[in-house]
Design a protein around this motif. Structure first.
Motif, PDB file in Angstrom:
ATOM      1  N   ASP A  11      -6.272   2.151   5.550  1.00  0.00           N
ATOM      2  CA  ASP A  11      -6.072   0.703   5.455  1.00  0.00           C
ATOM      3  C   ASP A  11      -7.394  -0.026   5.212  1.00  0.00           C
ATOM      4  O   ASP A  11      -7.441  -1.021   4.479  1.00  0.00           O
ATOM      5  CB  ASP A  11      -5.417   0.189   6.749  1.00  0.00           C
ATOM      6  CG  ASP A  11      -5.216  -1.322   6.729  1.00  0.00           C
ATOM      7  OD1 ASP A  11      -4.363  -1.777   5.945  1.00  0.00           O
ATOM      8  OD2 ASP A  11      -5.902  -2.030   7.481  1.00  0.00           O
TER       9      ASP A  11
ATOM     10  N   ARG B   1      -8.304  -2.619   2.128  1.00  0.00           N
ATOM     11  CA  ARG B   1      -8.675  -4.010   2.469  1.00  0.00           C
ATOM     12  C   ARG B   1     -10.022  -4.389   1.866  1.00  0.00           C
ATOM     13  O   ARG B   1     -10.168  -5.462   1.262  1.00  0.00           O
ATOM     14  CB  ARG B   1      -8.734  -4.192   3.988  1.00  0.00           C
ATOM     15  CG  ARG B   1      -7.378  -4.398   4.624  1.00  0.00           C
ATOM     16  CD  ARG B   1      -7.504  -4.591   6.133  1.00  0.00           C
ATOM     17  NE  ARG B   1      -6.189  -4.569   6.745  1.00  0.00           N
ATOM     18  CZ  ARG B   1      -5.645  -5.599   7.393  1.00  0.00           C
ATOM     19  NH1 ARG B   1      -6.317  -6.734   7.528  1.00  0.00           N
ATOM     20  NH2 ARG B   1      -4.433  -5.503   7.905  1.00  0.00           N
TER      21      ARG B   1
ATOM     22  N   HIS C 220       0.863  -1.187   0.000  1.00  0.00           N
ATOM     23  CA  HIS C 220       0.000   0.000   0.000  1.00  0.00           C
ATOM     24  C   HIS C 220       0.898   1.236   0.000  1.00  0.00           C
ATOM     25  O   HIS C 220       1.513   1.560   1.010  1.00  0.00           O
ATOM     26  CB  HIS C 220      -0.891  -0.050   1.254  1.00  0.00           C
ATOM     27  CG  HIS C 220      -1.868   1.069   1.375  1.00  0.00           C
ATOM     28  ND1 HIS C 220      -2.603   1.288   2.524  1.00  0.00           N
ATOM     29  CD2 HIS C 220      -2.236   2.050   0.515  1.00  0.00           C
ATOM     30  CE1 HIS C 220      -3.380   2.337   2.357  1.00  0.00           C
ATOM     31  NE2 HIS C 220      -3.171   2.825   1.145  1.00  0.00           N
TER      32      HIS C 220
ATOM     33  N   ASP D  25      -2.201   7.133   9.314  1.00  0.00           N
ATOM     34  CA  ASP D  25      -2.797   5.792   9.339  1.00  0.00           C
ATOM     35  C   ASP D  25      -4.111   5.763  10.094  1.00  0.00           C
ATOM     36  O   ASP D  25      -4.957   4.905   9.834  1.00  0.00           O
ATOM     37  CB  ASP D  25      -1.835   4.776   9.975  1.00  0.00           C
ATOM     38  CG  ASP D  25      -0.725   4.369   9.023  1.00  0.00           C
ATOM     39  OD1 ASP D  25      -0.902   4.559   7.797  1.00  0.00           O
ATOM     40  OD2 ASP D  25       0.314   3.872   9.487  1.00  0.00           O
TER      41      ASP D  25
END
Length: 342
Positions: free
Chosen positions: A216, A220, A22, A38
């Protein structure tokens, strides 16, 4: 020099996923760079129409075949009384093809002042009254795409009622289906456990907007949808043909045009044909999700994901498609050349 597709001042977060890596940019805010990218909370807005409404219906269709063909009026009493929803299926509502609208022009209904009745009403009663009653019947369901966030809200109410009937009386469409069955096994962050809901005893999930994501989470979910065939831990959890059609992999089931013949909408996902941009001899369809203000998640056919969260009302990603295609071609055949290895 080349101009940016998204004005840098409007860009918050962006990234690219390829082969399990990523690649991320920084994350700017109006107050300067945010130090903890993040865990920056990103709004879903209408990405929820894809990752909540569409995925929920695919899950239910796999567990209870025929769910997509159920009718809204049988599960939403407020819609039953209007007579406009008796022949509108769950699938029609997901496809933005209820046949109920005021203007067929792109986004005219959604941008009208009266839509504030949907977004500003605190209660389920207020939101569902708008969703069920605002738009008159114009043509047969499944005929024409007309975008209404209220249609996804109505669908959410129907799906929640269906879940209580078929999964269990105390069960909730979001926390018991999405979070327990999908998000937790996918290892998503804790912020995805929450959705915005109506402020009342009903606590109806908004369904078409109102999720929070970390960067994230979005890669995903997107990578799983694009490459996982609807399987999770060795089990088929999403109805495979419906998922394939959503990703433009079922040629005879492409969905409806929303802008022109190169721009389709199928099961809560947009798709755009990019062969001219990237120099393919044959059509190359890219399914993507979009959210209010300038949010894009593109699922390129070469198993890469490109996304950005911005707020300048820009939605273009063709330069990203060109760059991704250069890294690994998603043409079946190149224009003016032989077949390229995929």
């Amino acid at each position: 020099g080349a101009t940016a597709e998204v004005t840098p001042a409007s860009m918050t977060a962006y990234g690219f996923l390829i082969d399990g890596v990523h690649y991320v940019g920084g994350c700017s805010t109006r107050q300067g760079p945010y130090p903890f990218c993040d865990v920056l909370d990103l709004p879903s807005y209408s990405l929820a129409k894809s990752i909540f409404a569409a995925v929920a219906l695919m899950w239910l269709e796999q567990q209870f075949p025929g769910t997509t063909r159920q009718h809204i009026a049988d599960y939403v009493p407020e819609c039953a009384s209007t007579g406009n929803w008796s022949d509108v299926s769950f699938g029609n509502a997901l496809d933005m093809a209820t046949g109920n609208y005021l203007s067929p022009e792109v986004f005219v209904d959604e941008r009208a002042k009266h839509v504030l009745q949907l977004f500003e009403s605190a209660t389920h009663a207020g939101k569902i009254r708008y969703g069920c009653r605002r738009f008159p019947r114009r043509e047969a369901p499944g005929t024409r795409w007309v975008y209404h966030s209220s249609d996804t809200y109505v669908l959410g109410a129907a799906l929640n009622a269906f879940v209580k009937q078929r999964v269990g009386a105390g069960q909730d469409l979001y926390s018991d289906v999405m979070v327990r069955e999908l998000w937790q096994p996918l290892g998503l962050s804790p912020v995805t456990a929450i959705t915005r809901r109506s402020y009342d005893a009903v606590a109806q999930p908004f369904t078409g907007w109102g999720l929070v994501l970390h960067r994230d989470d979005i890669v995903r979910i997107s990578h799983w949808l694009a490459t996982g065939q609807g399987m999770l831990a060795g089990r088929q959890v999403l109805e495979p043909r419906m998922l394939a059609a959503t990703l433009q992999r079922v040629p005879d089931d492409p969905g409806l045009p929303w802008l022109d013949s190169q721009s389709l909408y199928q099961h809560g996902f947009y798709a755009h044909e990019v062969s001219r941009d990237i120099g393919c001899a044959e059509p190359a369809w890219v399914p993507y999700m979009a959210g209010y203000g300038g949010i894009i998640v593109a699922l390129f056919p070469n198993d890469t994901i490109y996304y950005y969260f911005s707020d300048g009302d820009t939605f273009s990603w063709s330069r990203a498609a060109i760059a991704a295609n250069r890294i690994r071609s998603f043409c079946t055949r190149r224009s003016g050349a032989g077949t390229s290895p995929s």
